[in-house]
Write an enzyme that holds these catalytic residues in place. Structure first.
Site, short mmCIF file in Angstrom:
data_model
loop_
_atom_site.label_atom_id
_atom_site.label_comp_id
_atom_site.label_asym_id
_atom_site.label_seq_id
_atom_site.Cartn_x
_atom_site.Cartn_y
_atom_site.Cartn_z
N LYS A 174 0.84 -1.20 0.00
CA LYS A 174 0.00 0.00 0.00
C LYS A 174 0.88 1.25 0.00
CE LYS A 174 -2.10 2.46 3.18
NZ LYS A 174 -2.04 3.77 2.52
N GLU A 249 10.97 1.67 9.43
CA GLU A 249 11.81 2.83 9.11
C GLU A 249 11.00 4.06 9.45
OE1 GLU A 249 14.86 2.52 8.17
OE2 GLU A 249 14.87 0.39 7.67
N CYS A 283 13.26 12.11 5.31
CA CYS A 283 13.51 11.68 6.69
C CYS A 283 14.96 11.90 7.09
CB CYS A 283 13.15 10.21 6.85
SG CYS A 283 13.97 9.18 5.61
N GLU A 384 9.86 16.05 15.24
CA GLU A 384 10.07 16.06 13.79
C GLU A 384 9.08 17.01 13.13
OE1 GLU A 384 8.95 12.55 11.52
OE2 GLU A 384 10.78 12.73 10.34
P1 NAD Z 1 2.49 7.92 8.10
O1 NAD Z 1 3.03 7.11 9.21
O2 NAD Z 1 1.34 8.81 8.35
O3 NAD Z 1 2.03 6.99 6.88
C1 NAD Z 1 2.92 6.08 6.26
C2 NAD Z 1 2.11 4.97 5.62
O4 NAD Z 1 1.48 4.23 6.66
C3 NAD Z 1 1.00 5.44 4.70
O5 NAD Z 1 0.88 4.56 3.61
C4 NAD Z 1 -0.23 5.34 5.59
O6 NAD Z 1 -1.43 5.17 4.88
C5 NAD Z 1 0.09 4.11 6.40
N1 NAD Z 1 -0.61 3.99 7.68
C6 NAD Z 1 -1.08 4.95 8.49
N2 NAD Z 1 -1.69 4.43 9.57
C7 NAD Z 1 -1.59 3.08 9.45
C8 NAD Z 1 -2.01 1.98 10.24
N3 NAD Z 1 -2.68 2.15 11.37
N4 NAD Z 1 -1.73 0.75 9.83
C9 NAD Z 1 -1.02 0.54 8.68
N5 NAD Z 1 -0.61 1.55 7.87
C10 NAD Z 1 -0.88 2.80 8.26
O7 NAD Z 1 3.74 8.72 7.53
P2 NAD Z 1 3.74 9.82 6.39
O8 NAD Z 1 3.15 11.07 6.93
O9 NAD Z 1 3.18 9.24 5.13
O10 NAD Z 1 5.31 9.99 6.15
C11 NAD Z 1 6.11 10.85 6.88
C12 NAD Z 1 6.91 10.12 7.93
O11 NAD Z 1 7.66 9.08 7.32
C13 NAD Z 1 7.92 10.99 8.62
O12 NAD Z 1 7.89 10.74 9.99
C14 NAD Z 1 9.24 10.55 8.03
O13 NAD Z 1 10.38 10.77 8.84
C15 NAD Z 1 9.00 9.11 7.82
N6 NAD Z 1 9.93 8.56 6.84
C16 NAD Z 1 10.91 7.72 7.29
C17 NAD Z 1 11.83 7.20 6.40
C18 NAD Z 1 12.92 6.25 6.84
O14 NAD Z 1 13.52 5.62 5.98
N7 NAD Z 1 13.20 6.13 8.13
C19 NAD Z 1 11.75 7.55 5.05
C20 NAD Z 1 10.74 8.42 4.64
C21 NAD Z 1 9.83 8.91 5.54
#
Ligand code: NAD
Length: 487
Positions: A174, A249, A283, A384
């Site tokens: 997803k 991650e 990130c 963050e």
């Molecule tokens: P998010 O956690 O809101 O969403 C990420 C994904 O998880 C989306 O596809 C979302 O639909 C899904 N999701 C949300 N709730 C869920 C649940 N209960 N169960 C399963 N899936 C669920 O994050 P975001 O706002 O899309 O992205 C930004 C964040 O991602 C920042 O904190 C950033 O630091 C982090 N990030 C980390 C890395 C890394 O490699 N460490 C890389 C890129 C982004």
């Protein structure tokens, strides 16, 4: 209006409930497509397709799997312009960035793992004198789940699904509902490349509904997730009672340590990029700058001069360096942190205001923002922001710099600017981060382990680490006897 359909069992399908989410173009603020609002029923269909595909795919030769992955890589490359345009429309990032980084990296992910799987091998341990031979049998896990965020949409989506299928698993994946377009378009490429149906199934929808259904599915045995720390915590809680294998991650709040003995001009140029690339929505961005006191006044002046020259504009202008933030909600969140910083005594050295881009007045544009802070405990230092906001603090000694860098709950990456080799080694060992860049930033060799410490995650991706995650190691221990002595 364009519909973003699920890709299940090798074909595009509407969501079972017939419900849709709005998909916004952040550069214009307008809804430009409709996204499948999938539920656990769609996830179940995707799971069944993956389960049915698994016996054949896991027994497909490594050469054939590799050939298909390399073909997908070629097709992504051949569709560079189309995919880069889709990414810029969906995310708000400059198209030049999508064309130079996001889409080439998505292609590299398939190419890298298509090649890596041909070199992946397991250990053997002969227990000398005991007549036993141990080897590690690595098998694909089965059906696995991959969930990715919005900041580097196709780049991070493919970073997960490519090693998963290379290792012989079948996938229910997803992408973020905020930026689903390029993962949707990938379906066409998978079909054209001849990936057998059901090997990679792409389901669209919200995190709490479609994402949660993947994580909670009892027979999806491993979850590779990239996203926010809070979501990661929730996923870990859901998955723990089922003892699922997890790779998380998560968020970062990365320090950028600048010592007076560094190569100043190189540091200055890269620090502008590490602060504001992709509107600061990476990130790995160095969102906390710590600069040695003796050069801090010069640095602040030179840095602000360079930042103020960045061109904010619509993603399709060739000279745009800063595009739109990904959504209205995110823009408001980032703005709220600028207010919090001011209220906590931060001094805005540059930026902090919305920008009206001619012809794109409803887009989500914000100035790159530089804030000087005095206290490492203030919220803008500890939490963050994930936007075009960096903070600057000064330090006097290496010990103090190290303490400030480690004094957060996150531990994803750290950057150090110095020409002192001894300091380089000391800090590399002591910085609490999964990646330490010395005199560089975002320099990635895909063979290296990638991931975070502390609240930035669990596990490592990249290279053989990813292939290890997506396989189950089994110790096979064979005892043998010597031939009876006939003499
Ligand atoms: P998010 O956690 O809101 O969403 C990420 C994904 O998880 C989306 O596809 C979302 O639909 C899904 N999701 C949300 N709730 C869920 C649940 N209960 N169960 C399963 N899936 C669920 O994050 P975001 O706002 O899309 O992205 C930004 C964040 O991602 C920042 O904190 C950033 O630091 C982090 N990030 C980390 C890395 C890394 O490699 N460490 C890389 C890129 C982004």
């Amino acid at each position: 209006m364009n519909k973003i359909l699920n890709y299940i069992n090798g074909s595009y399908q509407e969501p079972i409930t017939g419900e849709w989410l709005d998909n916004y173009n952040p550069s214009t603020g307008e809804v430009y497509s409709k996204i499948s609002k999938s539920t656990s029923e769609d996830v179940e269909n995707a799971y069944q397709a993956a389960k049915n595909a698994f016996p054949a795919w896991s027994n497909t030769t490594i050469e054939e799997r590799s050939r298909i992955l390399l073909k997908i890589a070629d097709l992504i490359e051949a569709n560079l312009d189309r995919l880069a345009q889709a990414e810029a429309n969906d995310n708000g990032k400059p198209m030049s960035l999508a064309k130079a980084v996001d889409i080439p990296r998505a292609s590299s992910n398939f190419r890298f793992f298509g090649n890596a799987i041909t070199q992946f091998a397991s250990e053997a341990h002969e227990s000398v004198g005991l007549n036993t031979m141990n080897f590690t049998l690595r098998s694909p896990i089965g059906v696995v789940g991959c969930i990715s965020p919005w900041n580097l949409p196709l780049y991070l989506f493919t970073w997960k699904v490519a090693p998963a299928i290379a290792a012989g698993n079948c996938v229910v994946a997803k992408p973020s509902e905020v930026t689903p377009m390029t993962a949707y378009l990938l379906g066409e490429i998978l079909t054209e490349a001849g990936l057998p149906k059901g090997v990679l199934n792409i389901v669209h929808g919200t995190g709490p509904e479609a994402g949660q259904a993947i994580v909670a599915h009892p027979n999806i045995k491993a979850i590779s997730f990239t996203g926010g720390t809070k979501t990661g915590e929730h996923i870990a809680r859901t998955a723990a009672p089922m003892f699922k294998k997890l790779s998380l991650e998560l968020g970062g709040k990365n320090p950028n340590l600048i010592f007076a003995d560094c190569d100043y001009e190189k540091m200055l140029a890269v620090t502008v990029t590490s602060s504001f690339a992709n509107q600061g929505q990476i990130c790995l961005c160095g969102s906390r700058i710590y600069v040695e006191e003796s050069i801090s006044e010069k640095f602040k002046k030179d840095f602000v001069a360079k930042v103020s020259a960045l061109k904010i504009g619509n993603p399709f202008d060739g000279d745009t360096t800063i595009g739109a933030l990904v959504s209205k909600e995110h823009l408001e969140k980032v703005e709220s942190y600028i207010e919090i910083a001011k209220n906590e005594g931060g001094k805005v050295l540059f930026g902090g205001e919305r920008v009206l881009v001619k012809g794109f007045e409803n887009g989500y544009y914000l100035q790159p923002t530089v804030i000087e802070v005095k206290d490492n405990n203030c919220r803008v230092q500890q939490e963050e922001v994930f936007g075009p906001v960096v903070t600057i603090m000064t330090f006097k000694t290496e010990e103090e710099a190290l303490h400030l860098a480690n004094d957060v709950k996150y531990g994803l990456s750290a950057t150090v600017w110095t020409n002192n080799l001894n300091r380089t080694m000391r800090l590399s060992k002591q910085l609490e981060a999964g990646i330490v860049w010395i005199n560089t930033w975002l320099n990635r060799d895909l063979r290296t382990p990638f991931g975070g410490m502390k609240d930035s995650g669990v596990g490592r991706e990249g290279g053989f680490e990813a292939l290890r995650f997506f396989t189950e190691p089994k110790n096979v221990c064979i005892s043998y006897t010597d031939l009876p002595n006939n003499s």
